[in-house]
Design a protein around this motif. Structure first.
Motif, mmCIF file in Angstrom:
data_model
loop_
_atom_site.group_PDB
_atom_site.id
_atom_site.type_symbol
_atom_site.label_atom_id
_atom_site.label_comp_id
_atom_site.label_asym_id
_atom_site.label_seq_id
_atom_site.Cartn_x
_atom_site.Cartn_y
_atom_site.Cartn_z
ATOM 1 N N LEU A 159 0.808 -1.224 0.000
ATOM 2 C CA LEU A 159 0.000 0.000 0.000
ATOM 3 C C LEU A 159 0.841 1.275 0.000
ATOM 4 C CD1 LEU A 159 -2.672 -0.930 2.725
ATOM 5 C CD2 LEU A 159 -3.037 -0.819 0.259
ATOM 6 N N CYS A 160 2.148 1.128 0.166
ATOM 7 C CA CYS A 160 3.010 2.314 0.333
ATOM 8 C C CYS A 160 2.952 3.231 -0.893
ATOM 9 C CB CYS A 160 4.453 1.856 0.570
ATOM 10 S SG CYS A 160 5.605 3.230 0.703
ATOM 11 N N ILE A 161 2.826 4.534 -0.628
ATOM 12 C CA ILE A 161 2.805 5.516 -1.731
ATOM 13 C C ILE A 161 4.091 6.358 -1.738
ATOM 14 C CG2 ILE A 161 0.286 5.652 -1.914
ATOM 15 C CD1 ILE A 161 0.487 8.272 -0.226
ATOM 16 N N CYS A 165 6.439 10.178 5.024
ATOM 17 C CA CYS A 165 5.976 10.593 6.363
ATOM 18 C C CYS A 165 6.643 9.759 7.465
ATOM 19 C CB CYS A 165 4.456 10.467 6.471
ATOM 20 S SG CYS A 165 3.579 11.726 5.538
ATOM 21 N N CYS A 166 6.844 8.473 7.198
ATOM 22 C CA CYS A 166 7.480 7.609 8.197
ATOM 23 C C CYS A 166 8.931 8.014 8.410
ATOM 24 C CB CYS A 166 7.392 6.142 7.768
ATOM 25 S SG CYS A 166 8.054 5.826 6.113
ATOM 26 N N VAL A 167 9.620 8.288 7.320
ATOM 27 C CA VAL A 167 11.028 8.692 7.391
ATOM 28 C C VAL A 167 11.162 10.000 8.177
ATOM 29 C CG1 VAL A 167 12.903 9.586 5.941
ATOM 30 C CG2 VAL A 167 11.766 7.439 5.340
ATOM 31 N N ARG A 225 2.580 7.343 12.099
ATOM 32 C CA ARG A 225 2.425 8.461 11.172
ATOM 33 C C ARG A 225 2.097 8.043 9.734
ATOM 34 N NH1 ARG A 225 0.373 11.596 13.929
ATOM 35 N NH2 ARG A 225 0.111 12.678 11.960
ATOM 36 N N CYS A 226 2.243 6.769 9.415
ATOM 37 C CA CYS A 226 1.994 6.360 8.026
ATOM 38 C C CYS A 226 0.522 6.606 7.665
ATOM 39 C CB CYS A 226 2.332 4.880 7.827
ATOM 40 S SG CYS A 226 1.869 4.309 6.174
ATOM 41 N N PRO A 227 0.252 7.395 6.626
ATOM 42 C CA PRO A 227 -1.144 7.702 6.277
ATOM 43 C C PRO A 227 -1.853 6.583 5.527
ATOM 44 C CG PRO A 227 0.336 8.812 4.752
ATOM 45 C CD PRO A 227 1.215 8.105 5.756
HETATM 46 S S1 SF4 Z 1 4.561 6.751 5.553
HETATM 47 FE FE1 SF4 Z 1 6.229 5.510 4.772
HETATM 48 S S2 SF4 Z 1 5.393 3.439 4.628
HETATM 49 FE FE2 SF4 Z 1 3.654 4.853 4.819
HETATM 50 S S3 SF4 Z 1 3.044 5.297 2.724
HETATM 51 FE FE3 SF4 Z 1 4.452 6.911 3.323
HETATM 52 S S4 SF4 Z 1 6.499 6.165 2.674
HETATM 53 FE FE4 SF4 Z 1 5.101 4.420 2.626
#
Ligand code: SF4
Ligand code: SF4
Ligand code: FES
Length: 370
Positions: A159-161, A165-167, A225-227
């Protein structure tokens, strides 16, 4: 072109104020600027930025494209936490009177205002080899059918886009910018868990190197935090479990994890005094003797022999045996959301049973046959 956002029929308008960190990389000038806007009550943070740019300050820089949580362009921070601007509704914030502070994502160099340099991000994604390696070059004669159950194993990772946000919120990356990070490692799991990929061992060896999976501090901010619900920390846990299953345990982190299991299984407790020799090696343990004696003198560590065995250690051993019997080692041992809970019922060696009933999140699976 003018950005006129008309209220939808039946909707009203809201007044809100927000502060935006403005930054010019060329001059190094930084300023927190306040803006007030009137907007339809359904607006998102991205809509508000469009209004500011269109009506008040055309020099405001931010990224956007799809406006519907697909392209991953509009990651930024609101009040210090990463969000997708096009997913963030402003109604409640406006009604509460709160004035949010908008800033660029963390852990990435800022180019201008809310725009960050994504090159370090893409470099790490490239480093995990983000493509399928089926182990052959020629075109297969027959179509390779993959069941839904097999794809469920990597459902979340797929599902990752790539929004970052996670980084932005990764604690480990803050102290070690070389850390591969949650997005790249979740992408890695997307291929390690794919039944069509034949490169697991090489991939896992790469991810086990310095700055790899074992450098994650397990703060879980990436999951939070991952949306898109990817849960990157869970993906990293799966990579760790798969590594150990495949005997890739040269990193101290892997040895540490293995010792936790071993000591819980044998005594029901963590045998702390043996942790250093088991994970860092005997030489390192000898070097730390003085420190260990100091701790022992103050009653901070129990004597290693005889090891303290929990009264009901049988329960820990039974749990260990159950995991072995059910083949829930590797990625299948990581419980992640409803899909993973479903897999506990229908697990098998290869990752999922091809003939297992379809598992739907939130729906009670039918009883197993026989
Ligand atoms: S927060 Fe990270 S894991 Fe989630 S969609 Fe964005 S890049 Fe992918
Ligand atoms: S859990 Fe690990 S990868 Fe996720 S944000 Fe924390 S340190 Fe980074
Ligand atoms: S603009 Fe595409 S995800 Fe927000």
């Amino acid at each position: 072109m003018s950005t006129h956002i008309a209220p939808a029929p039946g909707s009203s308008t809201i007044e809100l104020a927000l502060k935006i960190w403005r930054y010019d990389a060329e001059t190094g000038e930084k300023e927190l600027k306040r803006y007030e806007v009137e907007a339809p009550d359904w607006v998102t943070l991205l809509d508000v930025l469009d209004i500011v740019k269109d009506q008040q300050d055309g020099t405001l820089a931010y990224r956007k494209s799809c406006r519907m949580m697909i392209c991953g362009s509009c990651g930024m921070r609101m009040d210090g936490a990463a969000v997708l601007a096009c997913k963030t509704r402003m109604y409640d914030i406006a009604k509460s009177g709160h004035e949010p502070v908008i800033s660029p994502m963390g852990n990435l160099p800022v180019l201008k205002d809310l725009v960050v340099d994504m090159n370090p991000f893409w470099g790490k994604v490239r480093a995990v080899k983000p493509w399928l390696d089926p182990g052959y070059d020629e075109v297969a004669e027959k179509e390779r059918i993959v069941s839904q159950q097999q794809m469920n194993v990597i459902h979340k990772e797929a599902l990752c886009i790539m929004c970052g946000c996670c980084v932005s919120e990764c604690n480990s990356m803050e102290s070690d910018p070389e850390f591969l990070g949650p997005a790249a490692l979740a992408k890695g799991m997307r291929f390690v868990g794919d039944v069509r990929d034949e490169d697991d061992v090489e991939r896992l060896n790469t991810y086990n190197e310095e700055h790899g999976i074992w450098d994650c501090t397990r703060c879980y901010f990436c999951n939070e935090r991952c949306p898109k619900g990817v849960d990157p920390r869970d993906a990293i846990a799966k990579l760790g479990a798969e590594s150990i299953k495949q005997g890739i345990d040269h990193d101290m982190g892997a040895k540490h994890a293995k010792w936790f299991v071993r000591s819980a299984m044998t005594t029901g407790w963590l045998r702390e005094t043996e942790l250093v020799p088991k994970t860092q090696g005997v030489i390192s343990a000898i070097k730390q003797t003085k420190f260990a004696l100091g701790l022992a003198k103050r009653g901070k560590v129990p004597p290693p022999f005889p090891p303290h065995v929990a009264e009901r250690v049988g329960e820990a051993r039974a749990l260990y045996n159950l995991v072995k019997e059910q083949g829930r080692e590797g990625a299948l041992g990581i419980v992640q959301g409803e899909h993973a809970l479903g897999r506990i019922e229908f697990t098998e060696e290869a990752g999922a049973r091809e003939n297992a009933p379809e598992i739907q999140p939130g729906v009670e699976p039918p009883p197993a046959e026989g």
